[in-house]
Design a protein around this motif. Structure first.
Motif, PDB file in Angstrom:
ATOM      1  N   ILE A  42     -81.084  75.510   7.596  1.00  0.00           N
ATOM      2  CA  ILE A  42     -81.208  75.435   9.051  1.00  0.00           C
ATOM      3  C   ILE A  42     -82.604  74.905   9.371  1.00  0.00           C
ATOM      4  O   ILE A  42     -83.610  75.523   9.026  1.00  0.00           O
ATOM      5  CB  ILE A  42     -81.024  76.819   9.705  1.00  0.00           C
ATOM      6  CG1 ILE A  42     -79.697  77.444   9.281  1.00  0.00           C
ATOM      7  CG2 ILE A  42     -81.116  76.715  11.224  1.00  0.00           C
ATOM      8  CD1 ILE A  42     -79.575  78.908   9.632  1.00  0.00           C
ATOM      9  N   PHE A  43     -82.639  73.748  10.012  1.00  0.00           N
ATOM     10  CA  PHE A  43     -83.914  73.139  10.372  1.00  0.00           C
ATOM     11  C   PHE A  43     -84.256  73.444  11.819  1.00  0.00           C
ATOM     12  O   PHE A  43     -83.392  73.462  12.691  1.00  0.00           O
ATOM     13  CB  PHE A  43     -83.863  71.623  10.182  1.00  0.00           C
ATOM     14  CG  PHE A  43     -83.793  71.211   8.744  1.00  0.00           C
ATOM     15  CD1 PHE A  43     -84.945  71.151   7.965  1.00  0.00           C
ATOM     16  CD2 PHE A  43     -82.580  70.896   8.164  1.00  0.00           C
ATOM     17  CE1 PHE A  43     -84.882  70.780   6.641  1.00  0.00           C
ATOM     18  CE2 PHE A  43     -82.507  70.518   6.830  1.00  0.00           C
ATOM     19  CZ  PHE A  43     -83.657  70.461   6.065  1.00  0.00           C
ATOM     20  N   GLY A  44     -85.525  73.663  12.071  1.00  0.00           N
ATOM     21  CA  GLY A  44     -86.026  73.826  13.416  1.00  0.00           C
ATOM     22  C   GLY A  44     -87.259  72.967  13.587  1.00  0.00           C
ATOM     23  O   GLY A  44     -87.851  72.495  12.601  1.00  0.00           O
ATOM     24  N   TYR A  45     -87.632  72.745  14.835  1.00  0.00           N
ATOM     25  CA  TYR A  45     -88.799  71.922  15.138  1.00  0.00           C
ATOM     26  C   TYR A  45     -89.634  72.609  16.203  1.00  0.00           C
ATOM     27  O   TYR A  45     -89.094  73.197  17.148  1.00  0.00           O
ATOM     28  CB  TYR A  45     -88.364  70.530  15.620  1.00  0.00           C
ATOM     29  CG  TYR A  45     -87.648  69.777  14.519  1.00  0.00           C
ATOM     30  CD1 TYR A  45     -88.354  68.973  13.640  1.00  0.00           C
ATOM     31  CD2 TYR A  45     -86.286  69.928  14.338  1.00  0.00           C
ATOM     32  CE1 TYR A  45     -87.707  68.308  12.604  1.00  0.00           C
ATOM     33  CE2 TYR A  45     -85.624  69.270  13.311  1.00  0.00           C
ATOM     34  CZ  TYR A  45     -86.345  68.463  12.447  1.00  0.00           C
ATOM     35  OH  TYR A  45     -85.702  67.824  11.413  1.00  0.00           O
ATOM     36  N   VAL A  69     -89.615  73.010  10.424  1.00  0.00           N
ATOM     37  CA  VAL A  69     -89.646  74.273   9.690  1.00  0.00           C
ATOM     38  C   VAL A  69     -88.227  74.535   9.181  1.00  0.00           C
ATOM     39  O   VAL A  69     -87.258  74.031   9.736  1.00  0.00           O
ATOM     40  CB  VAL A  69     -90.125  75.456  10.563  1.00  0.00           C
ATOM     41  CG1 VAL A  69     -91.562  75.266  10.998  1.00  0.00           C
ATOM     42  CG2 VAL A  69     -89.228  75.684  11.760  1.00  0.00           C
ATOM     43  N   ILE A  70     -88.115  75.312   8.140  1.00  0.00           N
ATOM     44  CA  ILE A  70     -86.809  75.731   7.624  1.00  0.00           C
ATOM     45  C   ILE A  70     -86.642  77.205   7.978  1.00  0.00           C
ATOM     46  O   ILE A  70     -87.484  78.033   7.622  1.00  0.00           O
ATOM     47  CB  ILE A  70     -86.711  75.521   6.107  1.00  0.00           C
ATOM     48  CG1 ILE A  70     -86.850  74.040   5.777  1.00  0.00           C
ATOM     49  CG2 ILE A  70     -85.382  76.070   5.574  1.00  0.00           C
ATOM     50  CD1 ILE A  70     -86.960  73.751   4.286  1.00  0.00           C
ATOM     51  N   LEU A  71     -85.583  77.501   8.706  1.00  0.00           N
ATOM     52  CA  LEU A  71     -85.327  78.876   9.123  1.00  0.00           C
ATOM     53  C   LEU A  71     -84.595  79.636   8.030  1.00  0.00           C
ATOM     54  O   LEU A  71     -83.682  79.107   7.391  1.00  0.00           O
ATOM     55  CB  LEU A  71     -84.479  78.910  10.400  1.00  0.00           C
ATOM     56  CG  LEU A  71     -85.200  78.678  11.722  1.00  0.00           C
ATOM     57  CD1 LEU A  71     -85.717  77.276  11.853  1.00  0.00           C
ATOM     58  CD2 LEU A  71     -84.302  79.045  12.861  1.00  0.00           C
ATOM     59  N   ASP A  72     -85.005  80.867   7.810  1.00  0.00           N
ATOM     60  CA  ASP A  72     -84.324  81.742   6.860  1.00  0.00           C
ATOM     61  C   ASP A  72     -82.953  82.120   7.405  1.00  0.00           C
ATOM     62  O   ASP A  72     -81.996  82.265   6.660  1.00  0.00           O
ATOM     63  CB  ASP A  72     -85.177  82.984   6.620  1.00  0.00           C
ATOM     64  CG  ASP A  72     -84.600  83.906   5.570  1.00  0.00           C
ATOM     65  OD1 ASP A  72     -84.481  83.457   4.423  1.00  0.00           O
ATOM     66  OD2 ASP A  72     -84.259  85.055   5.920  1.00  0.00           O
ATOM     67  N   TYR A  76     -88.451  83.918  14.412  1.00  0.00           N
ATOM     68  CA  TYR A  76     -87.694  83.366  13.292  1.00  0.00           C
ATOM     69  C   TYR A  76     -88.554  83.460  12.038  1.00  0.00           C
ATOM     70  O   TYR A  76     -89.755  83.192  12.089  1.00  0.00           O
ATOM     71  CB  TYR A  76     -87.364  81.886  13.509  1.00  0.00           C
ATOM     72  CG  TYR A  76     -86.289  81.605  14.523  1.00  0.00           C
ATOM     73  CD1 TYR A  76     -85.033  82.201  14.447  1.00  0.00           C
ATOM     74  CD2 TYR A  76     -86.512  80.706  15.555  1.00  0.00           C
ATOM     75  CE1 TYR A  76     -84.040  81.919  15.368  1.00  0.00           C
ATOM     76  CE2 TYR A  76     -85.527  80.408  16.480  1.00  0.00           C
ATOM     77  CZ  TYR A  76     -84.294  81.027  16.380  1.00  0.00           C
ATOM     78  OH  TYR A  76     -83.315  80.742  17.288  1.00  0.00           O
ATOM     79  N   LYS A  77     -87.928  83.825  10.942  1.00  0.00           N
ATOM     80  CA  LYS A  77     -88.602  83.757   9.648  1.00  0.00           C
ATOM     81  C   LYS A  77     -88.441  82.320   9.167  1.00  0.00           C
ATOM     82  O   LYS A  77     -87.318  81.816   9.078  1.00  0.00           O
ATOM     83  CB  LYS A  77     -87.979  84.739   8.654  1.00  0.00           C
ATOM     84  CG  LYS A  77     -88.703  84.760   7.323  1.00  0.00           C
ATOM     85  CD  LYS A  77     -88.110  85.816   6.402  1.00  0.00           C
ATOM     86  CE  LYS A  77     -88.864  85.858   5.095  1.00  0.00           C
ATOM     87  NZ  LYS A  77     -88.282  86.864   4.182  1.00  0.00           N
ATOM     88  N   VAL A  78     -89.574  81.659   8.879  1.00  0.00           N
ATOM     89  CA  VAL A  78     -89.526  80.236   8.538  1.00  0.00           C
ATOM     90  C   VAL A  78     -90.340  79.933   7.284  1.00  0.00           C
ATOM     91  O   VAL A  78     -91.215  80.709   6.893  1.00  0.00           O
ATOM     92  CB  VAL A  78     -90.048  79.357   9.700  1.00  0.00           C
ATOM     93  CG1 VAL A  78     -89.259  79.603  10.971  1.00  0.00           C
ATOM     94  CG2 VAL A  78     -91.531  79.558   9.946  1.00  0.00           C
TER      95      VAL A  78
END
Length: 91
Positions: free
Chosen positions: A29-32, A60-63, A72-74
């Motif tokens: 899961i990608f986030g920005y 960032v990559i979300l856990d 979010y844990k990233v």
């Protein structure tokens, strides 16, 4: 069939092969970052230590897509930490 032929056949029987299912891979899961600067914190708490400061549009990559206490844990820059949920856009 002679006794020797029977021994050869029994020695060459096929043994059962156990095939294990591959473990399911977790979807990444990608986030920005959607603000100018965002603190990557050591814990899911606004008072915890800042590990790194992220810039707008950094990935960032979300856990998990499920936040913990609004964070979010990233993973980013070889660090694992927590970012406030509102400042991460999942794509």
């Amino acid at each position: 069939m002679s006794e020797n032929e029977e021994n050869i056949i029994s020695e060459n029987t096929v043994t059962e092969i156990k095939v294990e299912k591959p473990q399911s891979k977790k979807k990444t899961i990608f986030g920005y970052v959607n603000c100018d600067q965002l603190n990557l914190r050591s814990e899911a708490d606004k008072d915890s230590d800042v590990l790194f400061v992220l810039s707008k549009d950094e990935p960032v990559i979300l856990d998990s897509a499920t936040p913990i206490n609004g964070f979010y844990k990233v993973t980013t820059h070889n660090l694992v930490g927590f970012c406030v949920k509102e400042f991460i856009t999942i794509k």
